[in-house]
Design an enzyme around this catalytic site. Structure first.
Site, PDB file in Angstrom:
ATOM      1  N   HIS A 230      -3.415  -7.460   5.403  1.00  0.00           N
ATOM      2  CA  HIS A 230      -5.001  -6.876   5.031  1.00  0.00           C
ATOM      3  C   HIS A 230      -5.180  -7.263   3.561  1.00  0.00           C
ATOM      4  O   HIS A 230      -4.279  -7.444   2.724  1.00  0.00           O
ATOM      5  CB  HIS A 230      -4.983  -5.248   5.507  1.00  0.00           C
ATOM      6  CG  HIS A 230      -4.218  -4.737   4.242  1.00  0.00           C
ATOM      7  ND1 HIS A 230      -2.766  -4.674   4.409  1.00  0.00           N
ATOM      8  CD2 HIS A 230      -4.669  -3.793   3.256  1.00  0.00           C
ATOM      9  CE1 HIS A 230      -2.434  -3.643   3.444  1.00  0.00           C
ATOM     10  NE2 HIS A 230      -3.322  -3.491   2.759  1.00  0.00           N
ATOM     11  N   ASP A 232      -7.127  -5.295   0.394  1.00  0.00           N
ATOM     12  CA  ASP A 232      -7.583  -4.005   0.013  1.00  0.00           C
ATOM     13  C   ASP A 232      -8.974  -3.942  -0.101  1.00  0.00           C
ATOM     14  O   ASP A 232      -9.596  -4.752  -0.930  1.00  0.00           O
ATOM     15  CB  ASP A 232      -6.942  -3.441  -1.411  1.00  0.00           C
ATOM     16  CG  ASP A 232      -5.268  -3.215  -0.887  1.00  0.00           C
ATOM     17  OD1 ASP A 232      -5.079  -3.010   0.302  1.00  0.00           O
ATOM     18  OD2 ASP A 232      -4.677  -3.344  -1.711  1.00  0.00           O
ATOM     19  N   HIS A 286      -1.845  -9.428   1.900  1.00  0.00           N
ATOM     20  CA  HIS A 286      -0.538  -8.900   1.759  1.00  0.00           C
ATOM     21  C   HIS A 286      -0.047  -7.967   3.205  1.00  0.00           C
ATOM     22  O   HIS A 286      -1.231  -7.482   3.827  1.00  0.00           O
ATOM     23  CB  HIS A 286      -0.363  -8.432   0.574  1.00  0.00           C
ATOM     24  CG  HIS A 286      -1.297  -7.044   0.329  1.00  0.00           C
ATOM     25  ND1 HIS A 286      -2.586  -7.096   0.231  1.00  0.00           N
ATOM     26  CD2 HIS A 286      -1.034  -5.548   0.358  1.00  0.00           C
ATOM     27  CE1 HIS A 286      -3.147  -6.002  -0.169  1.00  0.00           C
ATOM     28  NE2 HIS A 286      -2.198  -4.823   0.121  1.00  0.00           N
ATOM     29  N   ARG A 296      11.617   3.037   2.237  1.00  0.00           N
ATOM     30  CA  ARG A 296      11.054   2.491   1.095  1.00  0.00           C
ATOM     31  C   ARG A 296       9.898   2.964   0.682  1.00  0.00           C
ATOM     32  O   ARG A 296       9.260   3.756   1.702  1.00  0.00           O
ATOM     33  CB  ARG A 296      10.708   0.973   1.369  1.00  0.00           C
ATOM     34  CG  ARG A 296       9.691   0.265   0.384  1.00  0.00           C
ATOM     35  CD  ARG A 296       9.305  -1.113   0.753  1.00  0.00           C
ATOM     36  NE  ARG A 296       8.361  -1.716  -0.427  1.00  0.00           N
ATOM     37  CZ  ARG A 296       7.356  -2.169  -0.514  1.00  0.00           C
ATOM     38  NH1 ARG A 296       6.708  -1.432   0.693  1.00  0.00           N
ATOM     39  NH2 ARG A 296       6.591  -2.606  -1.282  1.00  0.00           N
TER      40      ARG A 296
END
Length: 369
Positions: A230, A232, A286, A296
């Protein structure tokens, strides 16, 4: 009996140990993570302290590097950013505290349907497939002096007294990100030739989003994604990764990894700034991958303009060679579109633009009729 897809809740304490993951979290073959480790992206590193010093050579060098990166893929690193490293460490520790709590406690902050803030451990209220393998806590931040304690107050009002300290840390971190983003906007303004004050002033009263991302281990990480591909929707994203890799950027028709650097922030252009730059700077495509061994974490600050600001490029960025690409819009209109009509992906701004134009044509036809 309730529909399984609609009742699915992502309980990390359970799911991270399951070998057979629910089908809703399995992504199509063409979107699954790369079977081999992807190449490392050579992300340019900007010395922000050097740029802000005003040294002519430094300013020229950093603006040239940023200009090239933002035209190609929309991502760069900043170092010497002035943010206290102890504050960053406190924020990461606070994430361990929050996401380590039982699901029912975290759900005190459960995001309501149609809202963009709150806790989300299940996205099945909006989607029933390609679910992300993660938990998030999204917080509204405002640079308006009348809302100066909005983050801290949220934790106290919603989560209670035990979260006073974490609320203070998130408030301070958000304020630091707001200040940092304005400095970066000076850099972007210089790199686009409209001067340091153009975008800085536009975002001084920003109404932004602070998001805490937690990606638990997954026993079949090759089948799912922590966050799907996607761009942002916001203007700018300032990301701090922990020491576990997982961020990937799509460049030259393939995915590349962006390894963690505790001293640096990853900065990427979002859809709203792509519109502000009249398409000159590219919104960064990304995603995030997960692993089978360790969780993470990342801290993401999404810079957004005040709700009443009109997204329209400076006149210097519009010419015969580069005519207007996107119609004027407001950030709330794009945000609502991604919450109610469209799942953010690599084509969000294009689809939103078409939607706006169709809506405008319908409104005109109705008015004339």
């Amino acid at each position: 009996m309730p529909n399984e897809e609609n009742s699915l809740v992502f309980d990390a304490s359970v799911f991270q140990h399951q070998y057979n993951i629910p089908s809703q979290f399995i992504w199509p073959d063409h979107e699954k993570p790369c079977p081999e480790p992807p190449p490392v992206l050579n992300v340019p590193t900007i010395d922000l302290g050097s740029f802000l010093s005003g040294d002519v050579d430094s300013v020229w060098g950093e603006t040239c590097v940023v200009n090239q990166a933002c035209r190609e893929h929309g991502v760069f690193l900043v170092v010497n950013h002035g943010v206290d490293l102890e504050l960053i460490e406190e924020a990461h520790k606070g994430m361990d505290y929050f996401f380590g709590k039982p699901l029912d406690e975290k759900q005190r902050a459960l995001r309501k349907i149609g809202d963009h803030c709150g806790y989300a451990s299940s996205f099945s209220n909006r989607f029933s497939s390609k679910l992300p393998w993660k938990e998030t806590l999204s917080l509204r931040y405002s640079a308006d002096h009348q809302l100066s304690d909005i983050v801290k107050s949220y934790f106290l009002n919603v989560m209670g007294e035990n979260y006073r300290q974490f609320g203070r840390v998130c408030q301070e971190y958000s304020e630091a990100m707001s200040s940092l983003s304005l400095n970066i906007m000076e850099l972007l303004g210089m790199s686009l030739g409209v001067g340091p004050s153009c975008f800085r002033e536009f975002f001084e009263g920003n109404d932004s989003i602070m998001r805490l991302n937690y990606y638990p281990p997954c026993q079949k990480p090759h089948l799912t994604l922590g966050t799907g591909p996607h761009c942002d929707p916001a203007s700018l994203t300032i990301l701090h990764q922990d020491n576990v890799g997982g961020l990937e950027v799509f460049v030259d028709e393939k995915w590349h990894s962006v390894p963690p650097n505790p001293q640096a922030f990853v900065v990427n252009i979002g859809d709203t700034f792509m519109a502000l730059s009249n398409g000159i700077y590219k919104s960064c495509l990304h995603r995030a991958v997960v692993n089978s061994k360790v969780p993470r974490k990342s801290l993401a600050f999404f810079l957004c303009p005040k709700m009443d600001k009109i997204i329209s490029p400076p006149k210097e960025l519009v010419c015969d060679e580069n005519p207007r690409i996107y119609p004027d819009f407001t950030w709330p209109a794009l945000l609502e579109f991604t919450q109610k009509h469209y799942r953010a992906d690599m084509k969000t701004l294009e689809v939103f633009t078409n939607w706006l134009q169709q809506k405008s044509s319908q409104d005109t036809a109705t008015f004339n009729g």
